[in-house]
Write a protein that holds these residues in place. Structure first.
Motif, PDB file in Angstrom:
ATOM      1  N   GLY A 232       0.785  -1.233   0.000  1.00 29.45           N
ATOM      2  CA  GLY A 232       0.000   0.000   0.000  1.00 29.45           C
ATOM      3  C   GLY A 232       0.816   1.282   0.000  1.00 29.45           C
ATOM      4  O   GLY A 232       0.530   2.208   0.752  1.00 29.45           O
ATOM      5  N   CYS A 233       1.856   1.356  -0.822  1.00 31.24           N
ATOM      6  CA  CYS A 233       2.657   2.584  -0.898  1.00 31.24           C
ATOM      7  C   CYS A 233       2.526   3.252  -2.260  1.00 31.24           C
ATOM      8  O   CYS A 233       3.332   4.099  -2.624  1.00 31.24           O
ATOM      9  CB  CYS A 233       4.112   2.284  -0.584  1.00 31.24           C
TER      10      CYS A 233
ATOM     11  N   LYS B 215       2.291   1.623  -5.434  1.00 35.24           N
ATOM     12  CA  LYS B 215       2.867   0.976  -6.628  1.00 35.24           C
ATOM     13  C   LYS B 215       1.850   0.910  -7.764  1.00 35.24           C
ATOM     14  O   LYS B 215       2.100   1.354  -8.871  1.00 35.24           O
ATOM     15  CB  LYS B 215       3.320  -0.462  -6.310  1.00 35.24           C
ATOM     16  N   THR B 216       0.685   0.335  -7.452  1.00 40.80           N
ATOM     17  CA  THR B 216      -0.298   0.128  -8.512  1.00 40.80           C
ATOM     18  C   THR B 216      -0.848   1.453  -9.027  1.00 40.80           C
ATOM     19  O   THR B 216      -0.926   1.666 -10.242  1.00 40.80           O
ATOM     20  CB  THR B 216      -1.449  -0.767  -8.002  1.00 40.80           C
ATOM     21  N   SER B 217      -1.200   2.355  -8.112  1.00 44.50           N
ATOM     22  CA  SER B 217      -1.792   3.605  -8.611  1.00 44.50           C
ATOM     23  C   SER B 217      -0.770   4.396  -9.416  1.00 44.50           C
ATOM     24  O   SER B 217      -1.116   4.996 -10.431  1.00 44.50           O
ATOM     25  CB  SER B 217      -2.424   4.430  -7.490  1.00 44.50           C
TER      26      SER B 217
ATOM     27  N   ALA C 102       0.010  14.526  -4.626  1.00 44.85           N
ATOM     28  CA  ALA C 102      -0.697  14.954  -3.420  1.00 44.85           C
ATOM     29  C   ALA C 102      -1.736  13.924  -2.973  1.00 44.85           C
ATOM     30  O   ALA C 102      -2.264  13.163  -3.786  1.00 44.85           O
ATOM     31  CB  ALA C 102      -1.377  16.293  -3.669  1.00 44.85           C
TER      32      ALA C 102
ATOM     33  N   SER D 113      -5.119  12.507  -2.046  1.00 45.63           N
ATOM     34  CA  SER D 113      -6.468  12.854  -2.516  1.00 45.63           C
ATOM     35  C   SER D 113      -7.357  11.622  -2.476  1.00 45.63           C
ATOM     36  O   SER D 113      -6.931  10.520  -2.849  1.00 45.63           O
ATOM     37  CB  SER D 113      -6.413  13.388  -3.950  1.00 45.63           C
TER      38      SER D 113
HETATM   39  N1  LIG Z   1      -2.009  10.189  -3.746  1.00 38.78           N
HETATM   40  C1  LIG Z   1      -2.851   9.415  -3.080  1.00 38.78           C
HETATM   41  N2  LIG Z   1      -3.689   9.941  -2.152  1.00 38.78           N
HETATM   42  C2  LIG Z   1      -4.552   9.156  -1.459  1.00 38.78           C
HETATM   43  N3  LIG Z   1      -4.685   7.849  -1.655  1.00 38.78           N
HETATM   44  C3  LIG Z   1      -3.888   7.257  -2.565  1.00 38.78           C
HETATM   45  C4  LIG Z   1      -2.934   8.001  -3.332  1.00 38.78           C
HETATM   46  N4  LIG Z   1      -2.305   7.155  -4.162  1.00 38.78           N
HETATM   47  C5  LIG Z   1      -2.839   5.936  -3.944  1.00 38.78           C
HETATM   48  N5  LIG Z   1      -3.788   5.990  -2.995  1.00 38.78           N
HETATM   49  C6  LIG Z   1      -4.594   4.893  -2.463  1.00 38.78           C
HETATM   50  O1  LIG Z   1      -3.801   4.165  -1.541  1.00 38.78           O
HETATM   51  C7  LIG Z   1      -4.119   2.780  -1.620  1.00 38.78           C
HETATM   52  C8  LIG Z   1      -2.847   1.980  -1.896  1.00 38.78           C
HETATM   53  O2  LIG Z   1      -2.347   2.347  -3.176  1.00 38.78           O
HETATM   54  P1  LIG Z   1      -1.869   1.251  -4.210  1.00 38.78           P
HETATM   55  O3  LIG Z   1      -2.865   0.182  -4.348  1.00 38.78           O
HETATM   56  O4  LIG Z   1      -1.431   1.959  -5.421  1.00 38.78           O
HETATM   57  O5  LIG Z   1      -0.604   0.705  -3.396  1.00 38.78           O
HETATM   58  P2  LIG Z   1       0.250  -0.595  -3.713  1.00 38.78           P
HETATM   59  O6  LIG Z   1       1.639  -0.299  -3.261  1.00 38.78           O
HETATM   60  O7  LIG Z   1       0.067  -1.032  -5.111  1.00 38.78           O
HETATM   61  O8  LIG Z   1      -0.436  -1.666  -2.749  1.00 38.78           O
HETATM   62  P3  LIG Z   1      -0.098  -3.254  -2.700  1.00 38.78           P
HETATM   63  O9  LIG Z   1       1.219  -3.350  -2.020  1.00 38.78           O
HETATM   64  O10 LIG Z   1      -1.222  -3.851  -1.919  1.00 38.78           O
HETATM   65  O11 LIG Z   1      -0.052  -3.728  -4.106  1.00 38.78           O
HETATM   66  C9  LIG Z   1      -5.170   2.624  -2.715  1.00 38.78           C
HETATM   67  O12 LIG Z   1      -6.439   2.577  -2.137  1.00 38.78           O
HETATM   68  C10 LIG Z   1      -5.018   3.905  -3.532  1.00 38.78           C
HETATM   69  O13 LIG Z   1      -6.230   4.287  -4.148  1.00 38.78           O
END
Ligand SMILES: Nc1ncnc2c1ncn2[C@@H]1O[C@H](COP(=O)(O)OP(=O)(O)OP(=O)(O)O)[C@@H](O)[C@H]1O
Ligand SMILES: [Mg+2]
Length: 316
Positions: free
Chosen positions: A17-18, A20-22, A245, A247
């Protein structure tokens, strides 16, 4: 293709949840908004990137197609696995879908090694050779995408297991997405050590494109301090000046299985990713990345895309 050579970029951080995917998916959308073609490769059994781009891996299998698990298990080239989600991004984004079966890839391949070693005509070193070949399979598969897309963007799972290391072996560049927190900094040391090993043993060309600070709260000095600490640790040149940022739009986009570029109220967030991609390209321009690039489209075209209609802009 607008770049002379395909650039393969992995988004890597073992912390869950840091971003990566977004950041993988939003970066793909930003490249597409600027007229570049992108292929997202999903190495995470959770398949969040695949899902976000509207691809159903089970449907692909029902249609007799492949998922990324086949790249590892059956040596299928990624170019044969890639699908372009219809009516999104004007066809500029393709996806090599993940599948939950990715979680069993490593034990299955390890089983092959054990079987080989059980044969009295093999030595321990033959087992090592096979392990090495397994670690190179993703790279070989992804090589089939070179020359087909401007960028290949790899999303990774939240650990440093086989799927992550083989993704690092497959890439030219790595981006480290991170959210502001003390814990992340310790994790980054472990990641850096892993990358050093990958460089020494498998992929000496792997370079840091930059550390990306997301979920960034401009109203607290704490987050600014984290940005400064990262700049000290990695040198300012290797931390993106563009921050993403915090959001709620991202969670909304994730839940709606759309990118931030398709979110009706995501204009401001999309602009940050366009700024990030421009920074990536400019940074690359100083190294080997840049020699391969064509100039960016004019700012008006970019404005039009961020205004909402990615497809229209991509089509002309
Ligand atoms: N800039 C942001 N502001 C607020 N929330 C965010 C932001 N970027 C991502 N998120 C949210 O934070 C959560 C974790 O993001 P994301 O899924 O991209 O992380 P990840 O590193 O891919 O997670 P995992 O390790 O489980 O694969 C998601 O719900 C995403 O929508
Ligand atoms: Mg993820």
């Amino acid at each position: 293709m607008r770049f002379r050579d395909t650039q393969v970029i992995v988004f890597a951080n073992q912390k869950g949840g840091c971003g990566k995917t977004s950041s993988t998916v939003s970066t793909a959308a930003a490249f597409a908004a600027l007229g570049y073609s992108a292929c997202v490769v999903d190495t995470d059994p959770q398949c969040n990137a695949t899902d976000n781009l509207g691809v159903d891996p089970d449907e692909a299998l029902r249609d007799g197609r492949f998922t990324l698990a086949d790249a590892y298990l059956n040596k299928v080239p990624a170019a044969r696995i890639a699908v372009a989600p219809e009516d999104r991004f004007g066809g500029l984004i393709s996806v090599v879908p993940g599948h939950r079966a990715l979680s069993s890839v490593s034990p299955r391949l390890e089983n092959e090694v054990l079987q080989l070693l059980a044969d009295e005509n093999t030595s321990d070193l033959d087992g090592e050779d096979l392990r090495r070949e397994h670690r190179m399979r993703l790279r070989k598969s992804i090589d089939s995408l070179r020359g087909q897309f401007d960028v290949v963007l790899i999303d990774t799972p939240p650990n440093l297991d086989f799927l992550m290391t083989s993704a690092l072996i497959a890439a030219d560049w790595y981006v480290v997405p991170t959210f502001p927190s003390g814990y992340d900094l310790k994790g980054l040391e472990v990641l850096t050590r892993t990358i050093d090993k990958v460089r020494k043993q498998y992929n000496k060309e792997l370079s840091l494109a930059g550390v990306l600070l997301g979920n960034y709260d401009r109203t607290t000095s704490l987050d600014k301090q984290v940005h400064d600490v990262l700049r000290q640790r990695f040198t300012p040149a290797l931390v993106f000046a563009t921050t993403i940022a915090r959001s709620v739009r991202y969670r909304e986009a994730t839940m709606g299985r759309i990118t931030i570029f398709e979110h009706p109220e995501g204009k401001e967030q999309a602009e940050q990713y366009v700024a990030l991609v421009k920074e990536m390209i400019n940074r690359g321009a100083k190294g080997s990345f840049g020699a391969t690039l064509n100039p960016l489209p004019d700012a008006a075209a970019v404005e039009r895309v961020i205004g909402g209609d990615v497809e229209e802009a991509a089509n002309g």
